[in-house]
Write a protein that holds these residues in place. Structure first.
Motif, PDB file in Angstrom:
ATOM      1  N   GLY A  21      39.013  26.373  34.425  1.00  0.00           N
ATOM      2  CA  GLY A  21      39.180  27.663  33.766  1.00  0.00           C
ATOM      3  C   GLY A  21      38.129  27.830  32.681  1.00  0.00           C
ATOM      4  N   ARG A  22      38.129  28.994  32.054  1.00  0.00           N
ATOM      5  CA  ARG A  22      37.133  29.223  30.992  1.00  0.00           C
ATOM      6  C   ARG A  22      37.579  30.317  30.054  1.00  0.00           C
ATOM      7  N   PHE A  23      36.977  30.281  28.874  1.00  0.00           N
ATOM      8  CA  PHE A  23      37.109  31.370  27.907  1.00  0.00           C
ATOM      9  C   PHE A  23      35.681  31.823  27.638  1.00  0.00           C
ATOM     10  N   ALA A  24      35.449  33.136  27.728  1.00  0.00           N
ATOM     11  CA  ALA A  24      34.061  33.622  27.700  1.00  0.00           C
ATOM     12  C   ALA A  24      33.884  34.717  26.650  1.00  0.00           C
ATOM     13  N   PRO A  25      33.884  34.352  25.365  1.00  0.00           N
ATOM     14  CA  PRO A  25      33.769  35.388  24.334  1.00  0.00           C
ATOM     15  C   PRO A  25      32.354  35.970  24.234  1.00  0.00           C
ATOM     16  N   MET A  57      29.473  31.262  26.166  1.00  0.00           N
ATOM     17  CA  MET A  57      29.089  32.335  25.241  1.00  0.00           C
ATOM     18  C   MET A  57      28.417  33.476  25.997  1.00  0.00           C
ATOM     19  N   GLU A  58      29.039  34.628  25.972  1.00  0.00           N
ATOM     20  CA  GLU A  58      28.481  35.768  26.701  1.00  0.00           C
ATOM     21  C   GLU A  58      27.599  36.591  25.753  1.00  0.00           C
ATOM     22  N   ASP A  59      26.471  35.978  25.412  1.00  0.00           N
ATOM     23  CA  ASP A  59      25.524  36.601  24.475  1.00  0.00           C
ATOM     24  C   ASP A  59      24.372  37.265  25.233  1.00  0.00           C
ATOM     25  N   ALA A 191      23.481  43.157  33.701  1.00  0.00           N
ATOM     26  CA  ALA A 191      24.801  43.689  33.371  1.00  0.00           C
ATOM     27  C   ALA A 191      25.833  42.564  33.374  1.00  0.00           C
ATOM     28  N   TYR A 192      26.860  42.748  32.554  1.00  0.00           N
ATOM     29  CA  TYR A 192      27.973  41.795  32.469  1.00  0.00           C
ATOM     30  C   TYR A 192      28.505  41.438  33.867  1.00  0.00           C
ATOM     31  N   GLN A 193      28.690  42.457  34.737  1.00  0.00           N
ATOM     32  CA  GLN A 193      29.315  42.220  36.047  1.00  0.00           C
ATOM     33  C   GLN A 193      28.537  41.187  36.861  1.00  0.00           C
ATOM     34  N   VAL A 209      41.553  33.435  33.427  1.00  0.00           N
ATOM     35  CA  VAL A 209      42.646  33.968  32.604  1.00  0.00           C
ATOM     36  C   VAL A 209      41.969  34.718  31.464  1.00  0.00           C
ATOM     37  N   ARG A 210      42.215  36.018  31.350  1.00  0.00           N
ATOM     38  CA  ARG A 210      41.544  36.828  30.325  1.00  0.00           C
ATOM     39  C   ARG A 210      42.395  38.060  30.059  1.00  0.00           C
ATOM     40  N   GLY A 211      41.936  38.920  29.159  1.00  0.00           N
ATOM     41  CA  GLY A 211      42.731  40.086  28.779  1.00  0.00           C
ATOM     42  C   GLY A 211      42.746  41.163  29.857  1.00  0.00           C
TER      43      GLY A 211
HETATM   44  N1  GLU Z   1      32.796  38.437  27.409  1.00  0.00           N
HETATM   45  C1  GLU Z   1      33.890  39.258  27.818  1.00  0.00           C
HETATM   46  C2  GLU Z   1      34.596  39.790  26.595  1.00  0.00           C
HETATM   47  O1  GLU Z   1      34.504  39.187  25.537  1.00  0.00           O
HETATM   48  C3  GLU Z   1      34.924  38.519  28.631  1.00  0.00           C
HETATM   49  C4  GLU Z   1      34.455  38.239  29.980  1.00  0.00           C
HETATM   50  C5  GLU Z   1      35.450  37.578  30.902  1.00  0.00           C
HETATM   51  O2  GLU Z   1      36.373  36.891  30.456  1.00  0.00           O
HETATM   52  O3  GLU Z   1      35.237  37.727  32.091  1.00  0.00           O
HETATM   53  O4  GLU Z   1      35.237  40.812  26.697  1.00  0.00           O
END
Ligand code: GLU
Length: 312
Positions: A21-25, A57-59, A191-193, A209-211
């Motif tokens: 899994g991951r958390f990607a802020p 890190m989604e920078d 792009a993010y996608q 697992v994310r919002g």
């Molecule tokens: N970086 C995205 C955000 O902070 C989350 C991306 C993801 O969890 O897929 O909203």
């Protein structure tokens, strides 16, 4: 139960312990309560399944990133006992990988260059679920030249859907609801996608697992995974934290940074929000004890069907 006993028991009961899994802020500011919920939820689900948990890190969107925010987020996560099991990767270092992913899409003729300006798109588009639906003007060749075009992926007039662990079956008709979407912008940024699909595959992520604010992005990501012949991970979208007026906590709604001065109390608030009902005596323990209790007792089903919740 002692952690070692729980681990032994759990290991025996799990048919397939392979969970990544991951958390990607996005480092656009300090962590707020909403992003801490996603961090804790993804961590607990991974650890409950004896999985690996990563921080990425989604920078990517460099103009939106704030200097020092990535380090600040990592320090905050550390205060809550949330540490990546593998070195943190930074999207800003992965441009070559995204270029390669775009090339694979080009090889399959799944993308095309687009010269349309915002105004041209607005003039010819209908409203969709996320702004304008691109009318496909450049699908069969650009109407006029542009020094550096954007790249769009072709969508199709079919249903793209998936079963979310908490939110049920989610589907979209990408062509009519969103239109061909941008995977590389005219300013050269990916792009993010596209980046998220490339990275989740590169890191062999099996569970996301994310919002729930990202629910509407998921069919686009699945579309890209299919075009690239990549596996689709399991998805679990946690309730989005909203403020008193029902707005998502974010930098735009001026969400306060997470309170790191009392990590146990903050962590218990996160567990309350996640409907985990932590026992009151945990209030006098430490972060490690709270996380141990929470990973052993993690029950995501309590969040089934909940897309938004006010902060606890
Ligand atoms: N970086 C995205 C955000 O902070 C989350 C991306 C993801 O969890 O897929 O909203």
């Amino acid at each position: 139960m002692a952690r070692s006993d729980w681990l032994l028991k759990k290991r025996r009961s799990l048919p397939d312990p392979e969970y990544r899994g991951r958390f990607a802020p996005s480092p656009t500011g300090p962590l707020h309560f909403g992003s801490l919920v996603a961090a804790v939820g993804s961590y607990l689900d991974a650890k409950h399944h004896l999985g690996t948990w990563l921080v990425r890190m989604e920078d990517l969107d460099t103009p939106r990133c704030v200097a020092g925010a990535a380090d600040d987020i990592l320090r905050t996560l550390d205060t809550f006992g949330l540490r990546s099991d593998e070195p943190v990767i930074y999207q800003s270092h992965r441009t070559a990988a995204y270029e390669e992913t775009l090339q694979r899409l080009k090889d399959r003729q799944a993308v095309y260059p687009c010269c349309c300006t915002r105004k041209e798109i607005a003039d010819s588009a209908l409203n969709g679920i996320e702004g304008f639906v691109y009318a496909g003007t450049c699908r069969n060749g650009m109407a006029h030249q542009r020094e550096i075009p954007a790249w769009r992926v072709r969508t199709n007039n079919e249903t793209t859907g998936f079963d979310d662990v908490l939110q049920g079956y989610i589907s979209q008709n990408l062509e009519t609801e969103l239109g061909d979407f941008v995977v590389k912008r005219a300013d050269g940024l990916f792009a993010y996608q596209l980046a998220v699909v490339a990275d989740d595959s590169f890191q062999n992520i099996t569970h996301i697992v994310r919002g729930a604010d990202l629910l509407a992005s998921t069919p686009r990501q699945i579309h890209l995974q299919r075009l690239l012949c990549l596996p689709t991970p399991h998805y679990m979208h946690l309730p989005v934290v909203v403020n008193e007026v029902g707005e998502k906590l974010s930098k735009q709604t001026l969400a306060a940074p997470v309170d790191v001065s009392q990590p146990v109390a903050t962590l218990l608030r996160v567990l309350d929000f996640l409907q985990q009902q932590p026992p009151a005596e945990l209030a006098s323990s430490d972060v490690g004890t709270v996380l141990d209790w929470a990973m052993q007792n993690w029950d995501a089903t309590r969040l089934r069907g909940i897309a938004t919740l006010p902060a606890a």
